[in-house]
Design a protein around this motif. Sequence first.
Motif, mmCIF file in Angstrom:
data_model
loop_
_atom_site.group_PDB
_atom_site.id
_atom_site.type_symbol
_atom_site.label_atom_id
_atom_site.label_comp_id
_atom_site.label_asym_id
_atom_site.label_seq_id
_atom_site.Cartn_x
_atom_site.Cartn_y
_atom_site.Cartn_z
ATOM 1 N N UNK A 2 -13.170 -1.076 23.608
ATOM 2 C CA UNK A 2 -13.398 -1.149 22.163
ATOM 3 C C UNK A 2 -13.049 -2.512 21.568
ATOM 4 N N UNK A 3 -12.005 -3.149 22.054
ATOM 5 C CA UNK A 3 -11.655 -4.471 21.529
ATOM 6 C C UNK A 3 -12.705 -5.500 21.910
ATOM 7 N N UNK A 19 -21.654 -0.826 19.877
ATOM 8 C CA UNK A 19 -21.178 0.527 19.624
ATOM 9 C C UNK A 19 -19.968 0.741 20.510
ATOM 10 N N UNK A 20 -18.897 1.251 19.938
ATOM 11 C CA UNK A 20 -17.734 1.534 20.781
ATOM 12 C C UNK A 20 -17.442 3.028 20.778
ATOM 13 N N UNK A 30 -29.887 8.872 24.569
ATOM 14 C CA UNK A 30 -30.963 8.538 23.632
ATOM 15 C C UNK A 30 -30.782 7.116 23.105
ATOM 16 N N UNK A 31 -29.556 6.780 22.715
ATOM 17 C CA UNK A 31 -29.282 5.430 22.186
ATOM 18 C C UNK A 31 -29.645 4.364 23.213
ATOM 19 N N UNK A 38 -28.371 -2.961 28.355
ATOM 20 C CA UNK A 38 -27.125 -2.380 27.864
ATOM 21 C C UNK A 38 -25.989 -2.887 28.749
ATOM 22 N N UNK A 39 -24.878 -3.254 28.105
ATOM 23 C CA UNK A 39 -23.675 -3.646 28.832
ATOM 24 C C UNK A 39 -22.562 -2.681 28.451
ATOM 25 N N UNK A 40 -22.011 -2.008 29.446
ATOM 26 C CA UNK A 40 -20.852 -1.149 29.243
ATOM 27 C C UNK A 40 -19.620 -2.003 29.522
ATOM 28 N N UNK A 41 -18.651 -1.972 28.626
ATOM 29 C CA UNK A 41 -17.414 -2.738 28.810
ATOM 30 C C UNK A 41 -16.234 -1.782 28.809
#
Length: 136
Positions: A2-3, A19-20, A30-31, A38-41
Amino acid sequence: GPECVRRIAHWQLNEVATQDNYQLSVEDAYDIAQYDTVVFADASIADIDSFSFGPLDKQSEPGFGSHSLSPEAVVELSRTLFNAQTEAFLLGIKGFEFDRFEEKLSANAEQNLEVALRFLQPWLQERIDLMESIDA
């Protein structure tokens, strides 16, 4: 995670949405389908230096539960339900002190986040430039 997302949002890059979530859910499929990339962190406990970055591996057996999903499962669900062609990447930022119940980064985690962001900003800009050249 989130940070990292909050800091990316402050860059105000064109064509980058943030988006966190603390947990991924079925609705996120869907998003994801709405984007090319898309990058997941997230924080990582893996034996890495400061961070790791790369494409998500296809999950062989998606684990769908009612509470949370892995990034791989959400991407696979997005492809299955919405025929998404989204490229997905995972940014793992080495974290420390996971046994504390607080939303504060340790000094070492803060340093690793900074290193990861210095990598990610030009990477994102290159992706934006590439997409703009394709659209032109």
